[in-house]
Structure formats: structure tokens, C-alpha cells
Motif scaffolding. Structure first.
Motif, PDB file in Angstrom:
ATOM      1  N   GLU A  18      -7.972  36.694 -15.608  1.00 57.92           N
ATOM      2  CA  GLU A  18      -8.713  36.740 -16.868  1.00 57.92           C
ATOM      3  C   GLU A  18      -7.785  36.667 -18.073  1.00 57.92           C
ATOM      4  O   GLU A  18      -8.076  35.970 -19.062  1.00 57.92           O
ATOM      5  CB  GLU A  18      -9.554  38.020 -16.914  1.00 57.92           C
ATOM      6  N   SER A  19      -6.650  37.359 -18.003  1.00 54.36           N
ATOM      7  CA  SER A  19      -5.720  37.338 -19.142  1.00 54.36           C
ATOM      8  C   SER A  19      -5.112  35.950 -19.340  1.00 54.36           C
ATOM      9  O   SER A  19      -4.951  35.493 -20.476  1.00 54.36           O
ATOM     10  CB  SER A  19      -4.616  38.378 -18.925  1.00 54.36           C
ATOM     11  N   ALA A  20      -4.776  35.272 -18.213  1.00 49.58           N
ATOM     12  CA  ALA A  20      -4.188  33.933 -18.330  1.00 49.58           C
ATOM     13  C   ALA A  20      -5.190  32.950 -18.922  1.00 49.58           C
ATOM     14  O   ALA A  20      -4.830  32.098 -19.754  1.00 49.58           O
ATOM     15  CB  ALA A  20      -3.711  33.462 -16.963  1.00 49.58           C
ATOM     16  N   ARG A  24      -4.947  30.779 -22.505  1.00 52.12           N
ATOM     17  CA  ARG A  24      -5.064  29.328 -22.624  1.00 52.12           C
ATOM     18  C   ARG A  24      -6.189  28.936 -23.587  1.00 52.12           C
ATOM     19  O   ARG A  24      -6.042  28.007 -24.397  1.00 52.12           O
ATOM     20  CB  ARG A  24      -5.303  28.716 -21.237  1.00 52.12           C
ATOM     21  N   LEU A  25      -7.316  29.641 -23.508  1.00 46.95           N
ATOM     22  CA  LEU A  25      -8.411  29.339 -24.427  1.00 46.95           C
ATOM     23  C   LEU A  25      -8.038  29.691 -25.870  1.00 46.95           C
ATOM     24  O   LEU A  25      -8.401  28.961 -26.807  1.00 46.95           O
ATOM     25  CB  LEU A  25      -9.664  30.107 -24.006  1.00 46.95           C
ATOM     26  N   SER A  26      -7.315  30.791 -26.029  1.00 49.64           N
ATOM     27  CA  SER A  26      -6.883  31.175 -27.379  1.00 49.64           C
ATOM     28  C   SER A  26      -5.923  30.146 -27.947  1.00 49.64           C
ATOM     29  O   SER A  26      -5.995  29.789 -29.137  1.00 49.64           O
ATOM     30  CB  SER A  26      -6.226  32.561 -27.345  1.00 49.64           C
ATOM     31  N   LEU A  27      -4.987  29.656 -27.099  1.00 51.27           N
ATOM     32  CA  LEU A  27      -4.041  28.646 -27.551  1.00 51.27           C
ATOM     33  C   LEU A  27      -4.774  27.371 -27.964  1.00 51.27           C
ATOM     34  O   LEU A  27      -4.445  26.754 -28.995  1.00 51.27           O
ATOM     35  CB  LEU A  27      -3.027  28.348 -26.443  1.00 51.27           C
ATOM     36  N   HIS A  28      -5.780  27.005 -27.181  1.00 49.21           N
ATOM     37  CA  HIS A  28      -6.545  25.803 -27.514  1.00 49.21           C
ATOM     38  C   HIS A  28      -7.283  25.978 -28.847  1.00 49.21           C
ATOM     39  O   HIS A  28      -7.272  25.068 -29.710  1.00 49.21           O
ATOM     40  CB  HIS A  28      -7.553  25.502 -26.400  1.00 49.21           C
ATOM     41  N   ALA A  29      -7.907  27.138 -29.051  1.00 47.26           N
ATOM     42  CA  ALA A  29      -8.621  27.388 -30.307  1.00 47.26           C
ATOM     43  C   ALA A  29      -7.665  27.411 -31.494  1.00 47.26           C
ATOM     44  O   ALA A  29      -7.976  26.886 -32.577  1.00 47.26           O
ATOM     45  CB  ALA A  29      -9.385  28.711 -30.203  1.00 47.26           C
ATOM     46  N   ARG A  70     -15.814  36.194 -23.282  1.00 49.45           N
ATOM     47  CA  ARG A  70     -16.967  35.971 -22.410  1.00 49.45           C
ATOM     48  C   ARG A  70     -16.740  34.778 -21.495  1.00 49.45           C
ATOM     49  O   ARG A  70     -17.074  34.814 -20.309  1.00 49.45           O
ATOM     50  CB  ARG A  70     -18.229  35.758 -23.253  1.00 49.45           C
ATOM     51  N   ARG A  71     -16.173  33.697 -22.046  1.00 49.30           N
ATOM     52  CA  ARG A  71     -15.933  32.506 -21.237  1.00 49.30           C
ATOM     53  C   ARG A  71     -14.902  32.793 -20.134  1.00 49.30           C
ATOM     54  O   ARG A  71     -15.077  32.357 -18.983  1.00 49.30           O
ATOM     55  CB  ARG A  71     -15.444  31.368 -22.143  1.00 49.30           C
ATOM     56  N   ALA A  72     -13.844  33.523 -20.471  1.00 53.39           N
ATOM     57  CA  ALA A  72     -12.833  33.855 -19.467  1.00 53.39           C
ATOM     58  C   ALA A  72     -13.425  34.711 -18.356  1.00 53.39           C
ATOM     59  O   ALA A  72     -13.169  34.485 -17.163  1.00 53.39           O
ATOM     60  CB  ALA A  72     -11.653  34.582 -20.118  1.00 53.39           C
ATOM     61  N   ALA A  73     -14.240  35.700 -18.708  1.00 50.31           N
ATOM     62  CA  ALA A  73     -14.878  36.556 -17.699  1.00 50.31           C
ATOM     63  C   ALA A  73     -15.810  35.755 -16.811  1.00 50.31           C
ATOM     64  O   ALA A  73     -15.881  35.988 -15.591  1.00 50.31           O
ATOM     65  CB  ALA A  73     -15.633  37.693 -18.386  1.00 50.31           C
TER      66      ALA A  73
END
Length: 364
Positions: A18-20, A24-29, A70-73
Motif C-alpha cells: 500500500e505504501s509503495a 507512485r500515485l503521489s509522484l504521478h499527481a 482510497r485507490r491504493a487500498a
């Protein structure tokens, strides 16, 4: 000692934690937002450095951070449902973690070591010549094949009771340097005890075979099935029949053994490395499918000279005095002259008695 995977790919990819995924999603945003604001990211930055660099100059809104969480979970939950471990309890999943990096596989360094092991067995069990010869050729073939570890075909030792068949198998395990496990075929639920029972049954449990792998982390232990011809059958209330010999057939077949499915954990294990030694007193009571996969090796009872040789060898190993060893050999000779030659179990009891007398503290 090499390590090999013992199960199918069941452990989640660390990249899907979940953290990884959140990183990645945070980096993309952040990249999307940086592109809109014209912020330049150095090309030589690693992924973690890029994330730290962007976080210093750009902040994501609370709403975006919550959407990312939410998306990561959701992604982790879907990946988890696809894993065979999803069906297991938490404590069972934690127990399986010891298999993440594989298990050890014991190998013989050379054919010379195979010769040494066979010679040691023959010195201690000279009356079991056919078994000693069979294991010598099997070990040499395994070394010559160039496989990563020692792989031996299943063996069926057939002979009178009390001649040391199980003791020979335990000694083989000690010389190879692998753990051993003994299973009594005469137990009522020998099949379930060895391979386990299906999840969902009221008394469902994992089998001793899988527990051995999980505990010792060795891919090729020696598993000894004693008096296999006396194995009974277990019947369910629905009339289904489970026998030990039927449970052993897929474990003796090379292709099926390499993807053997544990009925309790419902996970495929590579059981093709296990060293099987079966003992019996009458091979004619065994089913033909088992005999076709595991031909019997006929053994005879030890002679008086064999028993005396064993007593001297075992007595020296136990560091008994010459007087005690001579007394045991005299008892063996006297019993043979009287027409009642002892078996190996009786000789071992004599040695145990002699050892107990020598180790007994002196009376005051």
C-alpha cells in the motif's frame, strides 16, 4: 547450500504494498501538477529523490491525498484476493512468511561422498546389502545428473520385523545431513496425518509433511513410512474412502509431486525433492500402483555374526567398555546356540541395559 522456492508464487510483490502504491500515485499527481506550474525536475534524480523534490515545491490537496489513499487500498485489496494466501487466517499467513525466500536444498558435493555414505551404512548394516547397493547407485546418479540438490527415488524396504529397516533410514538421513520424520502407517488416520485434510472439515488440520517443511526449511528431508502394508482406510460420513497408499501415489510421481496441492492450505508445494523410505514386512499386501512406483528391496534377517558386528560397532559409538560389549556378544552367541537368535531390537535393548548399568551412579 542452495535455496529454492518450495511453493508456487504466493507472496505479494513488494511493489504492490500500500505504501509503495501511494508513493507512485503521489509522484504521478505531483508530476501532473508540476507540468502545469512549469516546475523542472532534474533527469538524474531517482524516483525517491523526484518525490522529495516535488513535495518540497508542490503540495497536494487533502482531497487528492484521500483519493490516492482510497485507490491504493483498493488495488492492494484486489491483489490480495487473487493470492492463495487470502483464504488463510492471519496467523497461518504469518507462518508462511518463512517460505518467502525459499528453503535449503541439501546436495552431495561429489560421487566420493556418496561412496562414503554407502560404505558407512554397509559397515553398520552389512546384512542390508541390497539397500546399501541401491542407495549407492541412486546417490551417484543424482550427483552425475548435476541437479541442484540430492534427489532420490522412493525406496521400499521389505523384510522381517526387527531387522533395522527404520534405523537404517534414520542413519541415512543423519549421514546425508537432512532432518527425518517417521510416520506410522498403522495409525487410523495415517493419510490425514501425513498430508492433511481439506479445509472446511470439522477437524481439518495441515499434514505433518507440510509442517516438516515449514519447521525445518529443508526441501529434501527423509520421510519414513513404517509398516506401510498395514495402512488402513478412513471413511467419511458421506462414504468417501481415504487411504495412505492412495495419498502417496501423487507424491511418488515426479511430475505431480513438483506441484502437489496441500488439501488444507490449498497451496501447491514442490515435494519432488523429498526422500521417501517405506518399510514393510510383506510386499504382497501392497497395491500394484504403489509397487510400480516404488519397487520393493528384499532384505533378510541378520546372522549371528552380523548382530555381533553391530553390537561392537554400536557399543563403541556409545563408548561402552570392552567388558560390556563382550557380555552383549556372549549373550547373542548363547541365544543363537539355544535356537533363539535375537533380532536387532533385542540387541539394542541389551546395549541400552549395558549403557544404563555403566552410567548408573555408584552406591554409597
Amino acid at each position: 547450500m542452495p535455496r529454492i522456492p518450495i511453493t508456487e508464487p504466493i507472496f505479494p510483490d513488494p511493489a504492490l504494498s500500500e505504501s509503495a502504491i501511494k508513493d507512485r500515485l503521489s509522484l504521478h499527481a505531483l508530476r501532473l501538477k508540476a507540468h502545469k506550474t512549469g516546475l523542472i525536475i532534474p533527469d538524474d534524480f531517482a524516483a525517491e529523490e523526484k518525490l522529495e523534490h516535488l513535495q518540497l515545491h508542490i503540495a497536494l490537496s487533502r482531497d487528492v491525498r484521500q483519493r490516492i489513499a482510497r485507490r491504493a487500498a483498493c488495488i492492494v485489496a484486489r491483489a490480495d484476493r487473487l493470492s492463495p494466501l487470502h483464504r488463510l487466517k492471519r496467523e497461518e499467513r504469518e507462518r508462511f512468511e518463512v517460505l518467502r525466500n525459499g528453503v535449503d536444498l541439501v546436495a552431495l558435493p561429489s560421487e566420493h561422498r556418496a561412496d562414503e555414505i554407502a560404505a558407512a551404512l554397509h559397515a553398520e548394516f552389512p546384512w542390508m546389502g541390497p539397500a546399501n547397493e541401491a542407495i549407492l547407485h541412486a546417490m551417484r546418479r543424482s550427483v552425475q545428473s548435476g541437479e541442484a540438490g540430492l534427489r532420490l527415488p522412493p525406496m521400499l524396504l521389505d523384510g522381517p520385523p526387527g531387522i533395522g529397516k527404520s534405523r537404517w533410514a534414520r542413519r541415512l538421513a543423519g549421514l546425508i545431513g537432512v532432518p527425518e520424520m517417521i510416520s506410522e502407517a498403522t495409525n487410523e488416520n495415517a493419510s490425514f496425518g501425513l498430508v492433511g485434510s481439506q479445509r472446511g472439515w470439522g477437524n481439518a488440520v495441515p499434514g505433518r509433511l507440510v509442517n516438516l517443511i515449514l519447521t525445518r526449511l529443508i526441501a529434501n528431508p527423509v520421510v519414513i513410512i513404517e509398516e506401510v502394508e498395514k495402512a488402513g482406510e478412513a471413511r467419511t460420513t458421506q462414504g468417501r474412502v481415504f487411504s495412505l497408499t492412495d495419498a502417496l501415489l501423487p507424491l511418488f510421481e515426479p511430475l505431480s509431486a513438483r506441484r502437489w496441492s496441500c488439501p488444507y492450505y490449498e497451496v501447491a508445494f514442490d515435494m519432488g525433492w523429498i526422500i521417501w523410505v517405506l518399510t514393510c514386512n510383506d510386499w504382497r499386501r501392497l497395491p500394484e500402483p504403489l509397487l510400480s512406483r516404488c519397487p520393493s528391496i528384499r532384505l533378510e534377517s541378520p546372522s549371528r555374526d552380523h548382530l555381533e558386528t553391530f553390537a561392537r560397532h554400536e557399543g563403541a559409538r556409545r563408548d561402552l567398555s570392552d567388558a560390556s560389549i563382550d557380555a552383549v556378544c556372549t549373550a547373542i552367541s548363547w541365544a543363537a546356540v539355544q535356537g533363539h537368535p535375537p533380532d536387532l531390537r533385542a540387541v539394542i535393548r541389551m546395549l541400552d541395559r549395558a549403557e544404563g548399568l555403566e552410567r548408573r551412579p555408584p552406591l554409597q
